[in-house]
Scaffold this motif. Sequence first.
Motif, PDB file in Angstrom:
ATOM      1  N   VAL A   1      -8.502 -37.037  11.691  1.00  0.00           N
ATOM      2  CA  VAL A   1      -9.850 -36.458  11.685  1.00  0.00           C
ATOM      3  C   VAL A   1      -9.835 -35.166  12.495  1.00  0.00           C
ATOM      4  O   VAL A   1      -9.440 -35.165  13.663  1.00  0.00           O
ATOM      5  N   ARG A   2     -10.244 -34.073  11.871  1.00  0.00           N
ATOM      6  CA  ARG A   2     -10.171 -32.747  12.514  1.00  0.00           C
ATOM      7  C   ARG A   2     -11.518 -32.034  12.408  1.00  0.00           C
ATOM      8  O   ARG A   2     -11.632 -30.903  11.959  1.00  0.00           O
ATOM      9  N   ASN A   3     -12.544 -32.756  12.824  1.00  0.00           N
ATOM     10  CA  ASN A   3     -13.901 -32.209  12.832  1.00  0.00           C
ATOM     11  C   ASN A   3     -14.510 -32.624  14.159  1.00  0.00           C
ATOM     12  O   ASN A   3     -14.409 -33.787  14.558  1.00  0.00           O
TER      13      ASN A   3
ATOM     14  N   MET B   1     -17.636 -38.798  17.988  1.00  0.00           N
ATOM     15  CA  MET B   1     -17.942 -40.206  17.724  1.00  0.00           C
ATOM     16  C   MET B   1     -16.711 -41.071  17.954  1.00  0.00           C
ATOM     17  O   MET B   1     -16.791 -42.136  18.569  1.00  0.00           O
ATOM     18  N   LEU B   2     -15.567 -40.619  17.481  1.00  0.00           N
ATOM     19  CA  LEU B   2     -14.327 -41.387  17.659  1.00  0.00           C
ATOM     20  C   LEU B   2     -13.994 -41.541  19.140  1.00  0.00           C
ATOM     21  O   LEU B   2     -13.595 -42.609  19.604  1.00  0.00           O
TER      22      LEU B   2
ATOM     23  N   TYR C   1      -8.971 -37.201  18.588  1.00  0.00           N
ATOM     24  CA  TYR C   1      -8.913 -38.620  18.925  1.00  0.00           C
ATOM     25  C   TYR C   1      -8.987 -39.487  17.675  1.00  0.00           C
ATOM     26  O   TYR C   1      -9.400 -39.033  16.612  1.00  0.00           O
ATOM     27  N   MET C   2      -8.593 -40.725  17.864  1.00  0.00           N
ATOM     28  CA  MET C   2      -8.703 -41.688  16.765  1.00  0.00           C
ATOM     29  C   MET C   2      -9.032 -43.065  17.336  1.00  0.00           C
ATOM     30  O   MET C   2      -8.916 -43.294  18.536  1.00  0.00           O
ATOM     31  N   VAL C   3      -9.459 -43.956  16.466  1.00  0.00           N
ATOM     32  CA  VAL C   3      -9.633 -45.365  16.836  1.00  0.00           C
ATOM     33  C   VAL C   3      -8.730 -46.188  15.930  1.00  0.00           C
ATOM     34  O   VAL C   3      -8.220 -45.675  14.931  1.00  0.00           O
ATOM     35  N   ASP C   4      -8.519 -47.452  16.294  1.00  0.00           N
ATOM     36  CA  ASP C   4      -7.842 -48.365  15.377  1.00  0.00           C
ATOM     37  C   ASP C   4      -8.892 -49.210  14.673  1.00  0.00           C
ATOM     38  O   ASP C   4      -9.853 -49.671  15.311  1.00  0.00           O
TER      39      ASP C   4
ATOM     40  N   SER D   1     -16.463 -37.325   7.914  1.00  0.00           N
ATOM     41  CA  SER D   1     -15.641 -38.448   7.478  1.00  0.00           C
ATOM     42  C   SER D   1     -15.968 -39.723   8.238  1.00  0.00           C
ATOM     43  O   SER D   1     -15.584 -40.808   7.830  1.00  0.00           O
ATOM     44  N   VAL D   2     -16.673 -39.576   9.365  1.00  0.00           N
ATOM     45  CA  VAL D   2     -17.133 -40.718  10.146  1.00  0.00           C
ATOM     46  C   VAL D   2     -18.596 -40.467  10.461  1.00  0.00           C
ATOM     47  O   VAL D   2     -18.942 -39.390  10.914  1.00  0.00           O
TER      48      VAL D   2
END
Length: 164
Positions: free
Chosen positions: A31-33, A39-40, A98-101, A136-137
């Motif tokens: 995710v690159r926004n 949010m992530l 950042y990311m989440v699982d 995307s999220v």
Amino acid sequence: MRYWLMKSEPNTFSIDDLQQRPAQTEPWDGVRNYQARNMLRDEMKPGDGALFYHSNCDAPGVVGIARIVREGYPDPTAFEPEHKHFDPKSRPEQPTWYMVDVQFVKKLARTISLRELKQYPELAELALLRRGNRLSVMPVTEAQWQFILGLEGDGAGVSGASDA
DNA sequence: GCCAACGTTGGC
DNA sequence: GCCAACGTTGGC
């Protein structure tokens, strides 16, 4: 507990791919926004629910449910020069992305199509349906979550709603 | 393949 | 800071 909608292109990563992963878990990288990043990184917590949405495909719509199982942490693909999502601005000591699982919960009995979602006044405020929203999220309210999942068993509702 | 709606970039 | 150009997303 909060609720989210997460988009994925099924050609890249589908609900079936998630189901088949070891532990049925996957890091939601790439995710690159900045709005989505916030949010992530800051808002999504383990236990939160997520609608899994297939985008950019023959049958766009909600296809399943996932659960957040790890809160935001730096997306390592941003650090890898060879990676498609490499971003030199993001450094390990000060990550940009950042990311989440997420973990598979269930596949819906049917795809609840974008076309169908657009028919219900109850979903008029759904971020997915707001003009031009390409995040995307995105957040989903509890009422929207309940309403959308309530459509799953309404097999005749697809044509029934449009016939009304 | 087309195109609308964005976000980002870069010249000034 | 403005804004045109460009790239991307994503439905159709």
